[in-house]
Design an enzyme around this catalytic site. Sequence first.
Site, PDB file in Angstrom:
ATOM      1  N   GLY A 122      60.447  34.827  27.718  1.00 12.71           N
ATOM      2  CA  GLY A 122      60.402  34.860  29.177  1.00 12.71           C
ATOM      3  C   GLY A 122      61.292  33.923  29.956  1.00 12.71           C
ATOM      4  CB  CYS A 173      72.011  64.502  40.064  1.00 13.34           C
ATOM      5  SG  CYS A 173      73.582  65.235  39.640  1.00 13.34           S
TER       6      CYS A 173
HETATM    7  C1  LIG Z   1      55.383  40.360  24.091  1.00 14.38           C
HETATM    8  C2  LIG Z   1      56.754  39.996  24.525  1.00 14.38           C
HETATM    9  N1  LIG Z   1      57.357  38.956  23.939  1.00 14.38           N
HETATM   10  C3  LIG Z   1      58.602  38.593  24.282  1.00 14.38           C
HETATM   11  C4  LIG Z   1      59.310  39.261  25.262  1.00 14.38           C
HETATM   12  C5  LIG Z   1      60.697  38.810  25.588  1.00 14.38           C
HETATM   13  O1  LIG Z   1      60.822  38.387  26.876  1.00 14.38           O
HETATM   14  P1  LIG Z   1      62.224  37.798  27.358  1.00 14.38           P
HETATM   15  O2  LIG Z   1      63.263  38.789  27.027  1.00 14.38           O
HETATM   16  O3  LIG Z   1      62.058  37.615  28.809  1.00 14.38           O
HETATM   17  O4  LIG Z   1      62.424  36.508  26.638  1.00 14.38           O
HETATM   18  C6  LIG Z   1      58.705  40.340  25.913  1.00 14.38           C
HETATM   19  C7  LIG Z   1      59.394  41.032  27.007  1.00 14.38           C
HETATM   20  O5  LIG Z   1      58.911  41.162  28.081  1.00 14.38           O
HETATM   21  C8  LIG Z   1      57.400  40.729  25.526  1.00 14.38           C
HETATM   22  O6  LIG Z   1      56.782  41.772  26.099  1.00 14.38           O
END
Ligand SMILES: Cc1ncc(COP(=O)(O)O)c(C=O)c1O
Length: 416
Positions: free
Chosen positions: A241, A344
């Site tokens: 995240g 489209c």
């Molecule tokens: C369970 C889980 N782990 C990890 C990630 C990776 O997140 P990010 O690409 O923001 O690091 C996601 C993506 O949303 C996820 O759903």
Amino acid sequence: MNETILKKNKGKYSIENVPINDITEKFGTPSYVYSKKIILNNYLDFKNQFEGIDHLICFAVKSNPNIAILNLLAKNGAGFDIVSGGELQRVLAAKGDPKKVVFSGVGKSQEDIELAIEHNILTFNVESEAELYRIQNSAKKLNKKANISIRVNPDVDPKTHPYISTGLKDNKFGVDEQKAISMYKIAKTLDAINIKGIDCHIGSQITELKPFEDSIKKLLELIDHLESLNIKIEHIDVGGGIGIQYSKETPPSFYEYSKTVKNIIGNRNLKVIFEPGRVLIGKAGILLTEVEYVKNSSDKNFLIVNAAMNDLMRPALYQAFHEIINISQSNSDKKNYDVVGPVCETGDFLGKDRFMSAEEKNILAILDVGAYGMSMSSNYNSRPKVPEIIVDDNKCHLIKNRESFSDLINSEKLLP
Ligand SMILES: Cc1ncc(COP(=O)(O)O)c(C=O)c1O
């Protein structure tokens, strides 16, 4: 982590030591191009921050599932965060170690669960009581034991786009703390289940540290409570995240992020698992596209390019911003353009109100598309998927062919 992929020298752009023109001449457009060096540097920089503490980086396969990329990371010790049996198959095809795989997702099928148990994955991140029982029954059927963690939904606002926010109580992901406690108690009684860890993932493209801090603290409180119930937790999975800079965002650096995580976790006897995707691969990829038409009207100017929302969905889906650079020479006047594709749909745009100079046949580079670019692409409007190329110093490697028309209809059949 802040290395830019495009280098400009005497008016010419290149990636690592390969001129962009060579890439477009050889592979055409649209095409996704990645820098091996940036992928690896990001992964190693992230990893180095946690030197000295027991940890595992599980790359989020969904962000970019190409097996060449997974293999590159696997060779450097990475584990993987998967959300389907298909992603597990990719990890296996990429020679990844299933014992370093964590399996997240609210809707794991029986088939996918069994496949994961057969390959002895590190842990299931369990998202409901029903799933816990399904894993128990599957493990029993296979005469094996399954490792589990409970995905806790800590009800923390990650302050990101609502579609990629996953840790609020009305999101479908994980379970609340009370439910988690009752699930751990049940898990303890299930003979085919090993309790391994605890997990959360509160969302993607998070640009502040506070939401991470709040969610990890909540997980640690829960770990303490579970210990008082004689339930031992070996690892804490803090999810992925961390955001990247697409425009003016100021996400934390790896150093700041790691300092926060390390401060909160302190010297607890816990392995820490991370599930980063975007922050490792997002800035390592660009999408090259060619201007088909320049369309001017009294109200709006459009650059109609040969890439579209099916190739890069983020602008249409999240109104996401991606910087767009004209890498060709253009002497035309600068104008405010919407950069749009041939699909489209009015939602088919790649950038809006971009003040730039461009002409037919110019090559544009859409930046920061390494994560959730190719992986979210589709064949909408019967558009074949585009190739993927990795640049490694002065060499280019085609890691996915451009789809052909026959690829598109091969699996379809006429009625008898
Ligand atoms: C369970 C889980 N782990 C990890 C990630 C990776 O997140 P990010 O690409 O923001 O690091 C996601 C993506 O949303 C996820 O759903």
